[in-house]
Design a protein around this motif. Structure first.
Motif, short mmCIF file in Angstrom:
data_model
loop_
_atom_site.label_atom_id
_atom_site.label_comp_id
_atom_site.label_asym_id
_atom_site.label_seq_id
_atom_site.Cartn_x
_atom_site.Cartn_y
_atom_site.Cartn_z
N THR A 1 -6.72 12.66 -0.02
CA THR A 1 -5.73 11.60 -0.15
C THR A 1 -6.23 10.54 -1.12
N ARG B 1 -5.42 6.60 -1.94
CA ARG B 1 -4.79 5.44 -1.30
C ARG B 1 -4.72 4.29 -2.31
N ARG C 1 0.84 -1.20 0.00
CA ARG C 1 0.00 0.00 0.00
C ARG C 1 0.86 1.24 0.00
N THR C 2 0.35 2.25 -0.66
CA THR C 2 0.98 3.56 -0.65
C THR C 2 -0.11 4.61 -0.78
N GLN C 3 0.23 5.87 -0.67
CA GLN C 3 -0.78 6.91 -0.79
C GLN C 3 -0.17 8.20 -1.29
N ASP D 1 -10.40 9.22 -1.10
CA ASP D 1 -10.99 9.72 0.14
C ASP D 1 -12.15 10.66 -0.14
N GLY E 1 -12.29 6.30 0.45
CA GLY E 1 -11.01 5.61 0.51
C GLY E 1 -10.46 5.40 1.91
N GLN E 2 -10.74 6.32 2.83
CA GLN E 2 -10.18 6.18 4.18
C GLN E 2 -10.77 4.99 4.94
N ASP F 1 -0.92 12.17 -0.70
CA ASP F 1 -1.66 13.14 0.12
C ASP F 1 -1.85 14.45 -0.64
#
Length: 354
Positions: free
Chosen positions: A118, A120, A102-104, A182, A143-144, A106
């Protein structure tokens, strides 16, 4: 070399093409369910340029299940591959653990909505192991809530990464990139809804649609190894996220081919979206998943939408999957418990279009 090899193939051949760089001194072998293949000893595949390993056999063997191995010792992860008689099948295996990363990103700017959020990303297990491979993409709202309890509503995540890992490892699902978009807190209702509900207002779905089509998807396709065509692009969400998935998907079947809504808010604006489907005589080239729970979860409205889609020609088990979740309510934990259903329906094993 590739041309000479293809010219040497017998007429009526079935062919497996394994795209994988095994490194110097190693080889790909193939085992399978029918002669000249077997499950006990592998047959050597032939290397061709681009790190493509090819093995062919007579189509008189019929449909054959196969599995590539490294040095006839290390099996590829996931299910067997099916090669139909007389066809050529390209596969992009991996040989490590079914464990994605996983990465994101921001503060991703939306010029359409004038705000940031964000993004994700879940990258599938083979992403770093097999750089020859490109992937379908699933765009998900809220997404969060997807990956991390620390950021999820009410502290309950969907566990999408763990679920996808398990489905890939068990050979029930193809590898996909998941993009979690998100929501923006107080703007969620506005962004996820067409105009306009008498009680809640809303009406920002057109701008949110433009944000996905003009900003998010181009960014993802430019920076990740995606298969950007509509055959490999899907939308999924729950509640209002399900509503906006249906809204955008139906308006852009040129971009998306698959849409999933869990407990979708089809009640919005006196069920205006369902009325639109009921009045339509056009069957769009989309596959739909929709569900609802039996505990105050909009089942009546969801069933009406199912009936409207069926009237347009969508068939349960083919391009429509309708599911009733007994005892389930309108909660993150309920969606987490059944997210495997739309995942395996939208991206079943060996369904990716290369």
């Amino acid at each position: 070399m590739l041309l000479a090899f293809l010219l040497s193939l017998p007429a009526g051949a079935s062919t497996l093409r394994v795209h994988y760089d095994v490194g110097y001194g190693n080889r790909i072998t193939v085992r399978g369910s029918a002669a000249p293949l077997s499950w006990t000893t592998g047959q050597n595949a032939t290397w061709t340029s681009g790190n493509v390993w090819t093995y062919s056999w007579s189509n008189s063997a019929g449909d054959v299940d196969v599995k590539p191995l490294i040095n006839d010792a290390q099996w590829s992860t996931g299910a067997n591959y099916r090669v139909r008689a007389g066809t050529t099948v390209d596969v992009y295996p991996f040989f490590g653990a079914a464990q994605g990363t996983r990465t994101q990103f921001d503060n991703f700017w939306s010029p359409q909505l004038g705000n940031t959020r964000t993004l994700r990303f879940y990258l599938p297990p083979s992403y770093s192991e097999n750089p020859l491979k490109r992937y379908p993409v699933l765009y998900m709202h809220d997404g969060q809530n997807l990956f991390d309890a620390a950021t999820a509503s009410y502290g309950v995540e969907w566990g999408v990464d763990e679920t996808v890992n398990g489905l890939i490892g068990n050979g029930q699902m193809d590898e996909v990139i998941v993009v979690g978009i998100d929501h923006t807190g107080s703007n969620r209702i506005y962004e996820y809804t067409p105009c306009c509900d008498a009680t809640y207002g809303g009406g920002g779905a057109d701008l949110y649609e433009r944000f996905i089509l003009e900003s998010v998807k181009p960014f993802v396709d430019a920076n990740l190894r995606t298969l950007p065509g509509k055959a490999n692009t899907a939308l999924m969400g729950s509640s209002l996220g399900g509503l906006v998935s249906f809204y955008i998907g139906r308006r852009h079947s040129d971009v998306f081919s698959k849409v999933a809504g869990l407990s979708s808010s089809f009640w919005w604006n006196n069920q205006a979206m369902t009325v639109e489907v009921e009045q339509s005589t056009v069957k769009l080239p989309l596959r739909f998943y929709l569900d609802a729970g039996t505990n105050n979860d909009g089942l009546t409205e969801t069933t009406r939408m199912r009936n409207a889609l069926a009237a347009d020609g969508y068939v349960q088990g083919s391009d429509l999957y309708y599911y009733v979740a007994q005892g389930a309510g309108h909660t993150e934990s309920a969606w987490a418990a059944r997210v495997y259903l739309p995942l395996t329906y939208l991206f079943p094993w060996q369904s990716t279009v290369y």
